[in-house]
Design a protein around this motif. Structure first.
Motif, PDB file in Angstrom:
ATOM      1  N   GLU A   1      -6.626 -29.173  18.532  1.00  0.00           N
ATOM      2  CA  GLU A   1      -6.131 -30.193  19.465  1.00  0.00           C
ATOM      3  C   GLU A   1      -5.372 -31.334  18.801  1.00  0.00           C
ATOM      4  OE1 GLU A   1      -7.832 -32.419  23.450  1.00  0.00           O
ATOM      5  OE2 GLU A   1      -9.220 -31.992  21.809  1.00  0.00           O
ATOM      6  N   LYS A   2      -5.802 -31.796  17.646  1.00  0.00           N
ATOM      7  CA  LYS A   2      -5.145 -32.927  17.011  1.00  0.00           C
ATOM      8  C   LYS A   2      -3.710 -32.614  16.602  1.00  0.00           C
ATOM      9  CE  LYS A   2      -9.226 -35.375  15.305  1.00  0.00           C
ATOM     10  NZ  LYS A   2      -9.944 -35.915  14.117  1.00  0.00           N
ATOM     11  N   ARG A   3      -3.374 -31.333  16.518  1.00  0.00           N
ATOM     12  CA  ARG A   3      -2.015 -30.944  16.158  1.00  0.00           C
ATOM     13  C   ARG A   3      -1.137 -30.689  17.390  1.00  0.00           C
ATOM     14  NH1 ARG A   3      -2.242 -28.976  10.673  1.00  0.00           N
ATOM     15  NH2 ARG A   3      -2.685 -30.912   9.559  1.00  0.00           N
ATOM     16  N   PHE A   4      -1.698 -30.766  18.583  1.00  0.00           N
ATOM     17  CA  PHE A   4      -0.937 -30.463  19.791  1.00  0.00           C
ATOM     18  C   PHE A   4       0.364 -31.262  19.913  1.00  0.00           C
ATOM     19  CE2 PHE A   4      -4.444 -28.532  22.736  1.00  0.00           C
ATOM     20  CZ  PHE A   4      -4.478 -27.427  21.910  1.00  0.00           C
ATOM     21  N   PRO A   5       0.394 -32.553  19.552  1.00  0.00           N
ATOM     22  CA  PRO A   5       1.634 -33.320  19.736  1.00  0.00           C
ATOM     23  C   PRO A   5       2.830 -32.768  18.959  1.00  0.00           C
ATOM     24  CG  PRO A   5      -0.226 -34.815  19.459  1.00  0.00           C
ATOM     25  CD  PRO A   5      -0.724 -33.434  19.132  1.00  0.00           C
ATOM     26  N   THR A   6       2.593 -32.085  17.836  1.00  0.00           N
ATOM     27  CA  THR A   6       3.698 -31.595  17.011  1.00  0.00           C
ATOM     28  C   THR A   6       3.740 -30.077  16.898  1.00  0.00           C
ATOM     29  OG1 THR A   6       2.326 -31.782  14.998  1.00  0.00           O
ATOM     30  CG2 THR A   6       3.684 -33.692  15.601  1.00  0.00           C
TER      31      THR A   6
ATOM     32  N   HIS B   1       4.422 -27.639  18.847  1.00  0.00           N
ATOM     33  CA  HIS B   1       5.568 -26.919  19.409  1.00  0.00           C
ATOM     34  C   HIS B   1       6.766 -26.925  18.462  1.00  0.00           C
ATOM     35  CE1 HIS B   1       6.468 -31.117  20.427  1.00  0.00           C
ATOM     36  NE2 HIS B   1       7.727 -30.756  20.576  1.00  0.00           N
ATOM     37  N   LEU B   2       6.881 -27.937  17.604  1.00  0.00           N
ATOM     38  CA  LEU B   2       7.993 -28.003  16.658  1.00  0.00           C
ATOM     39  C   LEU B   2       7.910 -26.858  15.654  1.00  0.00           C
ATOM     40  CD1 LEU B   2       7.998 -31.850  15.953  1.00  0.00           C
ATOM     41  CD2 LEU B   2       9.514 -30.567  17.494  1.00  0.00           C
ATOM     42  N   CYS B   3       6.706 -26.625  15.153  1.00  0.00           N
ATOM     43  CA  CYS B   3       6.497 -25.511  14.219  1.00  0.00           C
ATOM     44  C   CYS B   3       6.742 -24.179  14.905  1.00  0.00           C
ATOM     45  CB  CYS B   3       5.079 -25.566  13.665  1.00  0.00           C
ATOM     46  SG  CYS B   3       4.620 -24.143  12.651  1.00  0.00           S
ATOM     47  N   LEU B   4       6.207 -24.007  16.096  1.00  0.00           N
ATOM     48  CA  LEU B   4       6.314 -22.733  16.810  1.00  0.00           C
ATOM     49  C   LEU B   4       7.756 -22.439  17.216  1.00  0.00           C
ATOM     50  CD1 LEU B   4       3.140 -23.059  19.065  1.00  0.00           C
ATOM     51  CD2 LEU B   4       3.408 -21.606  17.028  1.00  0.00           C
ATOM     52  N   GLU B   5       8.447 -23.429  17.753  1.00  0.00           N
ATOM     53  CA  GLU B   5       9.843 -23.231  18.158  1.00  0.00           C
ATOM     54  C   GLU B   5      10.695 -22.804  16.970  1.00  0.00           C
ATOM     55  OE1 GLU B   5      11.065 -26.878  19.887  1.00  0.00           O
ATOM     56  OE2 GLU B   5      10.231 -26.429  21.868  1.00  0.00           O
ATOM     57  N   ASN B   6      10.420 -23.376  15.823  1.00  0.00           N
ATOM     58  CA  ASN B   6      11.179 -23.069  14.609  1.00  0.00           C
ATOM     59  C   ASN B   6      11.086 -21.591  14.248  1.00  0.00           C
ATOM     60  OD1 ASN B   6      10.829 -23.201  11.224  1.00  0.00           O
ATOM     61  ND2 ASN B   6      12.629 -24.160  12.100  1.00  0.00           N
TER      62      ASN B   6
ATOM     63  N   ASP C   1       1.772 -27.055  10.324  1.00  0.00           N
ATOM     64  CA  ASP C   1       2.202 -28.430  10.093  1.00  0.00           C
ATOM     65  C   ASP C   1       3.501 -28.547   9.297  1.00  0.00           C
ATOM     66  OD1 ASP C   1       1.099 -27.443   7.780  1.00  0.00           O
ATOM     67  OD2 ASP C   1      -0.085 -29.237   7.316  1.00  0.00           O
ATOM     68  N   VAL C   2       4.234 -27.426   9.178  1.00  0.00           N
ATOM     69  CA  VAL C   2       5.484 -27.452   8.429  1.00  0.00           C
ATOM     70  C   VAL C   2       6.579 -26.722   9.208  1.00  0.00           C
ATOM     71  CG1 VAL C   2       4.342 -27.575   6.169  1.00  0.00           C
ATOM     72  CG2 VAL C   2       4.887 -25.345   7.162  1.00  0.00           C
ATOM     73  N   LEU C   3       7.818 -26.884   8.738  1.00  0.00           N
ATOM     74  CA  LEU C   3       8.966 -26.183   9.312  1.00  0.00           C
ATOM     75  C   LEU C   3       9.459 -25.158   8.296  1.00  0.00           C
ATOM     76  CD1 LEU C   3      10.893 -29.209  10.864  1.00  0.00           C
ATOM     77  CD2 LEU C   3       9.438 -27.565  12.049  1.00  0.00           C
ATOM     78  N   TYR C   4       9.404 -23.890   8.662  1.00  0.00           N
ATOM     79  CA  TYR C   4       9.738 -22.818   7.728  1.00  0.00           C
ATOM     80  C   TYR C   4      11.227 -22.491   7.750  1.00  0.00           C
ATOM     81  CZ  TYR C   4       4.771 -22.027   7.113  1.00  0.00           C
ATOM     82  OH  TYR C   4       3.452 -22.198   6.803  1.00  0.00           O
TER      83      TYR C   4
ATOM     84  N   ILE D   1       7.206 -30.949   5.598  1.00  0.00           N
ATOM     85  CA  ILE D   1       6.058 -31.291   6.433  1.00  0.00           C
ATOM     86  C   ILE D   1       6.528 -31.964   7.713  1.00  0.00           C
ATOM     87  CG2 ILE D   1       3.970 -32.701   6.562  1.00  0.00           C
ATOM     88  CD1 ILE D   1       3.762 -32.416   3.505  1.00  0.00           C
ATOM     89  N   ILE D   2       5.929 -31.597   8.824  1.00  0.00           N
ATOM     90  CA  ILE D   2       6.229 -32.241  10.103  1.00  0.00           C
ATOM     91  C   ILE D   2       5.594 -33.630  10.101  1.00  0.00           C
ATOM     92  CG2 ILE D   2       5.926 -32.142  12.601  1.00  0.00           C
ATOM     93  CD1 ILE D   2       5.832 -29.082  12.335  1.00  0.00           C
ATOM     94  N   GLU D   3       6.375 -34.630  10.401  1.00  0.00           N
ATOM     95  CA  GLU D   3       5.910 -36.007  10.331  1.00  0.00           C
ATOM     96  C   GLU D   3       4.682 -36.230  11.213  1.00  0.00           C
ATOM     97  OE1 GLU D   3       7.659 -40.571  10.937  1.00  0.00           O
ATOM     98  OE2 GLU D   3       8.945 -38.814  11.253  1.00  0.00           O
ATOM     99  N   GLY D   4       3.697 -36.899  10.640  1.00  0.00           N
ATOM    100  CA  GLY D   4       2.497 -37.266  11.382  1.00  0.00           C
ATOM    101  C   GLY D   4       1.361 -36.260  11.316  1.00  0.00           C
TER     102      GLY D   4
END
Length: 249
Positions: A11-16, A18-23, A90-93, A208-211
């Protein structure tokens, strides 16, 4: 064999998240399945995540929360004969990561292929050294070795049958290294005699995805030296000395 990408989150990663998944939908090679394992069922999941199901994302829930182990534990049991790639949330590949991992597998089908690796070091008596003494981000690309350990954040491809049957021993995972999946997975590879091979990337650690690091394992595992406890627990449990680790070289 199918190509399956598996990610775990909470849950704590929910805010970001989607950025990882969309990538991942922009990878040059698309997997047959993209699985997201959440630590428990949630009544509310952000719409940015849910809408990715229309593009092929499959959301599943861990029957028992095994923390970072969730990303492989259930997927490998359900798809034992397929290629499994695990990624972090938590990262962008880079969009060629899956392609590079696949090419490495085709060249070294007997090895675990990883985008980021460290080298385990041993003391003169052959016992594993603390984590801070390991050689980090080794650049010996495309040279399989038993003393290399895959670091999950770089992306890892696991061929079928590359780990010992102890892999799914839930009670030992919970007792020995609940938050140390990389260490547990390496031990299972040593028991099986499976080496690790490093895949070249411009950066071994993806951006790393910010935050995301406010709630990451990095704080407790590395900065608070919890990795050393896990290393001691697992390597002692299975008597993994240098001699036993390197015997398959």
């Amino acid at each position: 064999m199918k190509l399956i990408v598996s990610i775990a989150s909470y849950e704590k990663r929910f805010p970001t998240l989607h950025l990882c998944l969309e990538n991942l939908f922009y990878q040059s090679v698309r997997p047959d399945k993209l699985l997201l394992y959440l630590d428990r069922p949630y009544k509310v999941i952000p719409q940015e995540i849910l809408q990715l199901q229309e593009r092929g994302l499959e959301i599943r829930f861990a029957s028992v929360d095994l923390k970072s182990h969730n990303k492989y534990f259930y997927t490998m049991q359900q798809y034992p004969d397929d290629l499994i790639i695990t990624l972090d949330d938590d990262v962008l590949y880079p969009n060629d990561l899956i392609s590079k991992l696949l090419l490495s597998y085709q060249r070294f089908p007997f090895a675990v292929s990883a985008g980021r690796v460290h080298r385990i070091t041993f003391d003169p008596q052959g016992f594993v050294m603390p984590y801070d003494f390991w050689e980090k981000e080794i650049d010996c690309y495309y040279m399989p070795s038993m003393d290399l350990i895959a670091n999950g954040v770089g992306g890892v491809l696991y061929p079928p049958g590359c780990m010992d049957r102890e892999l799914f021993h839930m009670e030992k995972i919970q007792k020995l290294c609940l938050y140390g999946d990389d260490i547990w997975l390496k031990a299972m590879q040593i028991l099986k005699g499976t080496p690790v091979v490093a895949v070249y990337q411009d950066r071994q650690h993806p951006p790393i995805i910010e935050g995301t690091q406010k709630c990451g394992l990095y704080i407790s595992n590395k900065l608070q030296h919890r990795n050393d406890l896990y290393i001691k627990n697992v390597f002692y449990e299975y008597s993994l000395t240098k001699e036993r680790t390197m015997r398959h070289e």
